[in-house]
Write a protein that holds these residues in place. Structure first.
Motif, PDB file in Angstrom:
ATOM      1  N   MET A   1       0.824  -1.208   0.000  1.00  0.00           N
ATOM      2  CA  MET A   1       0.000   0.000   0.000  1.00  0.00           C
ATOM      3  C   MET A   1       0.866   1.269   0.000  1.00  0.00           C
ATOM      4  N   ARG A   2       2.028   1.163   0.641  1.00  0.00           N
ATOM      5  CA  ARG A   2       2.940   2.308   0.643  1.00  0.00           C
ATOM      6  C   ARG A   2       3.389   2.632  -0.789  1.00  0.00           C
ATOM      7  N   LYS A   3       3.725   1.552  -1.528  1.00  0.00           N
ATOM      8  CA  LYS A   3       4.139   1.760  -2.927  1.00  0.00           C
ATOM      9  C   LYS A   3       3.003   2.358  -3.754  1.00  0.00           C
ATOM     10  N   ILE A   4       1.809   1.803  -3.565  1.00  0.00           N
ATOM     11  CA  ILE A   4       0.659   2.313  -4.318  1.00  0.00           C
ATOM     12  C   ILE A   4       0.494   3.802  -4.046  1.00  0.00           C
ATOM     13  N   GLU A   5       0.569   4.162  -2.766  1.00  0.00           N
ATOM     14  CA  GLU A   5       0.353   5.572  -2.429  1.00  0.00           C
ATOM     15  C   GLU A   5       1.482   6.464  -2.947  1.00  0.00           C
ATOM     16  N   ALA A   6       2.675   5.917  -2.973  1.00  0.00           N
ATOM     17  CA  ALA A   6       3.823   6.701  -3.456  1.00  0.00           C
ATOM     18  C   ALA A   6       3.931   6.700  -4.982  1.00  0.00           C
ATOM     19  N   GLU A   7       2.926   6.092  -5.663  1.00  0.00           N
ATOM     20  CA  GLU A   7       2.938   6.001  -7.139  1.00  0.00           C
ATOM     21  C   GLU A   7       4.126   5.190  -7.661  1.00  0.00           C
ATOM     22  N   GLU A   8       4.623   4.254  -6.833  1.00  0.00           N
ATOM     23  CA  GLU A   8       5.640   3.337  -7.354  1.00  0.00           C
ATOM     24  C   GLU A   8       4.921   2.198  -8.060  1.00  0.00           C
ATOM     25  N   LYS A   9       5.530   1.662  -9.122  1.00  0.00           N
ATOM     26  CA  LYS A   9       4.891   0.569  -9.846  1.00  0.00           C
ATOM     27  C   LYS A   9       5.072  -0.750  -9.085  1.00  0.00           C
ATOM     28  N   ILE A  10       4.044  -1.591  -9.181  1.00  0.00           N
ATOM     29  CA  ILE A  10       4.153  -2.955  -8.662  1.00  0.00           C
ATOM     30  C   ILE A  10       4.702  -3.803  -9.808  1.00  0.00           C
ATOM     31  N   GLU A  11       5.730  -4.609  -9.519  1.00  0.00           N
ATOM     32  CA  GLU A  11       6.341  -5.428 -10.567  1.00  0.00           C
ATOM     33  C   GLU A  11       6.019  -6.913 -10.328  1.00  0.00           C
ATOM     34  N   PRO A  12       6.174  -7.752 -11.361  1.00  0.00           N
ATOM     35  CA  PRO A  12       5.721  -9.143 -11.282  1.00  0.00           C
ATOM     36  C   PRO A  12       6.199  -9.902 -10.038  1.00  0.00           C
ATOM     37  N   LYS A  13       7.443  -9.658  -9.618  1.00  0.00           N
ATOM     38  CA  LYS A  13       7.956 -10.467  -8.501  1.00  0.00           C
ATOM     39  C   LYS A  13       7.614  -9.879  -7.136  1.00  0.00           C
ATOM     40  N   ASP A  14       7.013  -8.691  -7.123  1.00  0.00           N
ATOM     41  CA  ASP A  14       6.632  -8.061  -5.847  1.00  0.00           C
ATOM     42  C   ASP A  14       5.453  -8.793  -5.210  1.00  0.00           C
TER      43      ASP A  14
ATOM     44  N   MET B   1       1.893  -9.059  -3.757  1.00  0.00           N
ATOM     45  CA  MET B   1       0.637  -8.332  -4.016  1.00  0.00           C
ATOM     46  C   MET B   1      -0.528  -9.136  -3.456  1.00  0.00           C
ATOM     47  N   PRO B   2      -1.609  -8.444  -3.052  1.00  0.00           N
ATOM     48  CA  PRO B   2      -2.761  -9.181  -2.530  1.00  0.00           C
ATOM     49  C   PRO B   2      -3.350 -10.072  -3.627  1.00  0.00           C
ATOM     50  N   ASP B   3      -3.880 -11.225  -3.220  1.00  0.00           N
ATOM     51  CA  ASP B   3      -4.477 -12.143  -4.201  1.00  0.00           C
ATOM     52  C   ASP B   3      -5.547 -11.464  -5.042  1.00  0.00           C
ATOM     53  N   GLN B   4      -6.331 -10.635  -4.389  1.00  0.00           N
ATOM     54  CA  GLN B   4      -7.428 -10.000  -5.106  1.00  0.00           C
ATOM     55  C   GLN B   4      -6.922  -8.980  -6.138  1.00  0.00           C
ATOM     56  N   TYR B   5      -5.807  -8.335  -5.810  1.00  0.00           N
ATOM     57  CA  TYR B   5      -5.173  -7.403  -6.751  1.00  0.00           C
ATOM     58  C   TYR B   5      -4.766  -8.173  -8.001  1.00  0.00           C
ATOM     59  N   ARG B   6      -4.121  -9.322  -7.768  1.00  0.00           N
ATOM     60  CA  ARG B   6      -3.689 -10.167  -8.878  1.00  0.00           C
ATOM     61  C   ARG B   6      -4.902 -10.599  -9.710  1.00  0.00           C
ATOM     62  N   LYS B   7      -5.948 -11.044  -9.019  1.00  0.00           N
ATOM     63  CA  LYS B   7      -7.146 -11.519  -9.731  1.00  0.00           C
ATOM     64  C   LYS B   7      -7.788 -10.405 -10.552  1.00  0.00           C
ATOM     65  N   ASN B   8      -7.921  -9.238  -9.932  1.00  0.00           N
ATOM     66  CA  ASN B   8      -8.524  -8.110 -10.655  1.00  0.00           C
ATOM     67  C   ASN B   8      -7.716  -7.759 -11.898  1.00  0.00           C
ATOM     68  N   LEU B   9      -6.404  -7.772 -11.746  1.00  0.00           N
ATOM     69  CA  LEU B   9      -5.550  -7.437 -12.884  1.00  0.00           C
ATOM     70  C   LEU B   9      -5.670  -8.471 -13.996  1.00  0.00           C
ATOM     71  N   ILE B  10      -5.626  -9.748 -13.615  1.00  0.00           N
ATOM     72  CA  ILE B  10      -5.748 -10.798 -14.636  1.00  0.00           C
ATOM     73  C   ILE B  10      -7.070 -10.635 -15.369  1.00  0.00           C
ATOM     74  N   ARG B  11      -8.122 -10.378 -14.614  1.00  0.00           N
ATOM     75  CA  ARG B  11      -9.436 -10.209 -15.240  1.00  0.00           C
ATOM     76  C   ARG B  11      -9.404  -9.031 -16.213  1.00  0.00           C
ATOM     77  N   GLN B  12      -8.894  -7.906 -15.746  1.00  0.00           N
ATOM     78  CA  GLN B  12      -8.924  -6.693 -16.576  1.00  0.00           C
ATOM     79  C   GLN B  12      -7.992  -6.796 -17.790  1.00  0.00           C
ATOM     80  N   ILE B  13      -6.771  -7.283 -17.566  1.00  0.00           N
ATOM     81  CA  ILE B  13      -5.810  -7.337 -18.687  1.00  0.00           C
ATOM     82  C   ILE B  13      -6.231  -8.377 -19.718  1.00  0.00           C
TER      83      ILE B  13
END
Lengths: 254, 317
Positions: B9-22, B24-36
């Motif tokens: 959440m700190r990275k998200i708030e600081a506008e840092e990008k989340i990278e594949p090996k970081d 991440m919450p399961d739901q974040y991953r799921k939402n992204l897979i769904r959207q992409i």
């Protein structure tokens, strides 16, 4: 340029344009129908190259005709009896093996034809050849790879590839026919004497087919007529589709 | 020490990008897979309605432009499948989900492409709406998706200009061409607005995705941007605006517009559009017909490998 040479060159540019637009159209029929996404992209590339060639040849033909026609008049306003493409180019797309074998035959043909055309005394034809040579190198690499993989892949792919070779072989002979028009241009150092390309074409195609474990057909049949507008029944359908929108709105710009 | 979730959440708030090996919450991953993956499928299915006119394009120049465009869509599909693969799903799984109906694609492609003007309208309106959305997604929090969007936006804006230019030729052309342009605008305007999704209050995935900065702007805000920018474009074309309720609102600084037909929206999403079945069947048919080709590659490669291995063994011996 004498009137006779000019008329022959106009006819020649039209023929080469017809070959390109018809083959480009057939390849474009694969887009969104390929075996995987990368192939859709590759088909798009090759098709674009041929449509681009057609535009260059027709633009030159229009310039020589100098009667107010443009590239689209050549492509869209002539009927199948007026088209002068080689029959090989108009055959329907068939299955993936059929299209790749046709492509191999065409690519090897251009591999030998284009360097000769590059030597043409006609600067425009030579310039078009210079651009097309680079494209054909890539096309041949691709069709050769595919024929090898299909021929020496599974039993099914082998059978399909062999069937395609056998079905298309009879349409390859007219690729090397000369007539008065082309002879006149060959003698003038403008056109290519395609009759001299046959041995090289056959040697190259045989080498690739053999490596692909495919059999080179015995010469038993040959169908000819593209250069005099005596086409297979396929071209009429293709042009009907290709020309429908253009002809439905006469005289419009797009 | 802060927890993984706090660090995320700190990275998200600081506008840092989340990278594949970081982490991440399961739901974040799921939402992204769904959207992409939905985005990738939209590119791929979108090849069909436009590809449908390649063989009938009215000039050689338009034919070449259209082939390039459809080819670009295929390329976008590839980048996006690759971006989704960084999240631990394979392309084959995604294709399976598309074909089974588990994964969606943009509903716009369930509308039929009937005339040449539809091709122009799609370039202008559909790619135009896509860009409004994608420009905001360049700032999405997931690195590979964000970088993909930056690349895709460049090509999409080219498509949009081409589409508008093709529309302009028709609108300034013969009476027949102009009528065809108006008809295409009338049919594609509303579905293009629907591309931004349901109202924010009805959007199931929006809230969490906004919080995680997967989405950067709401459906309604993006839709408003598109409505605003389209008014003047229609004026320049000299065509009638399909929304009779369109009216500048000085106070809001935006155009007011009629509400969309949400029954139609949900109906098409739920499978009742003109082309829902056709699009998936086309994809399945091409995929199935390509199976023997894919098998041939596998067989050929394994023969070559065996040969290579045998040669190496020989050399060693």
């Amino acid at each position: 340029m004498s009137e006779a040479i000019k008329a022959a060159t106009l006819e020649y540019a039209t023929r080469l344009g017809d070959d390109s637009v018809v083959l480009g159209h057939r390849i474009s029929e694969w887009i969104s129908y390929g075996p995987f996404l990368e192939e859709d992209i590759a088909y798009g590339n090759v098709s674009l190259d041929y449509i681009g060639r057609a535009r260059m040849f027709y633009t030159y033909a229009a310039e020589l005709a100098n009667d107010g026609r443009d590239e689209d008049d050549f492509a869209y306003m002539r009927n199948d009896r007026e088209y002068r493409n080689l029959l090989l180019m108009e055959m329907p797309k068939g299955d993936f093996a059929y299209s790749q074998v046709r492509q191999l035959f065409a690519d090897v043909y251009y591999t030998y034809l284009l360097p000769e055309l590059l030597q043409s005394k006609d600067e425009t034809l030579s310039a078009i050849a210079a651009k097309a040579i680079k494209e054909t190198k890539y096309h041949l690499r691709r069709s050769r790879d595919w024929v090898l993989r299909l021929g020496d892949g599974t039993e099914e792919s082998h059978q399909r590839a062999q069937k395609a070779v056998d079905a298309l072989w009879g349409y390859t002979h007219e690729l090397f026919d000369m007539d008065e028009t082309e002879q006149l241009l060959a003698d003038a150092g403008i056109g290519v004497d395609v009759s001299k390309l046959h041995d090289a074409w056959l040697a190259k195609v045989s080498e690739i087919l053999t490596e692909a474990t495919l059999t080179i057909p015995e010469d038993e049949w040959a169908v000819r007529g593209g250069r005099i507008g005596y086409h297979t029944e396929n071209l009429g359908h293709m042009l009907t589709e290709m020309q429908i929108v253009h002809r439905s709105f006469p005289g419009c710009k797009w | 020490m802060i927890s993984e979730e706090q660090n995320f959440m700190r990275k998200i708030e600081a506008e840092e990008k989340i990278e594949p090996k970081d982490w991440m919450p399961d739901q974040y991953r799921k939402n992204l897979i769904r959207q992409i993956s939905q985005h990738a499928h939209s590119e791929v299915i979108g090849m069909q309605p436009e590809g449908n006119y390649i063989t009938r394009a009215p000039s050689l120049r338009r034919k070449a432009v259209l082939i390039s465009k459809v080819q670009d869509e295929a390329g976008h599909g590839l980048y996006l499948y690759s971006a989704a693969e960084t999240l631990g799903i394979s392309r084959a799984e995604m294709i399976e989900q598309l074909q089974s109906g588990k994964a969606k694609y943009s509903s716009i492609f369930n509308y039929p492409v009937l005339t040449w003007a539809d091709i122009a309208a799609i370039g202008w309106l559909v790619d135009g709406a896509a860009i409004v959305n994608q420009v905001s997604l360049q700032r999405t929090s997931y690195g590979p998706y964000s970088r993909g969007m930056i690349r895709i936006c460049k090509e999409e804006s080219f498509h949009q200009r081409q589409g508008y230019e093709a529309m302009l030729s028709l609108a300034k052309g013969s009476a027949g061409q102009k009528a065809m342009a108006q008809d295409a605008l009338n049919r594609f305007y509303w579905p293009a607005l629907m591309m931004f999704g349901p109202h924010d209050s009805e959007s199931a995935h929006s809230q969490k995705s906004m919080e995680w900065k997967i989405k950067r702007e709401t459906n309604d805000d993006l839709r408003q941007k598109f409505i605003d920018q389209t008014v003047e474009q229609i004026e320049v074309l000299g065509l009638d605006h399909p929304d009779k309720g369109i009216k500048w609102n000085e106070e809001r600084g935006h155009y007011d517009s009629s509400d969309l037909n949400w029954d139609e929206f949900w109906s098409v999403i739920n499978g009742n559009g003109h082309c829902n079945r056709q699009r998936v069947e086309h994809h399945v048919a091409a995929h199935d017909e390509g199976e023997w080709v894919r098998d041939a590659i596998t067989a050929y490669n394994s023969k070559k490998n065996n040969k290579k291995n045998a040669n190496q063994t020989k050399q060693v011996a």
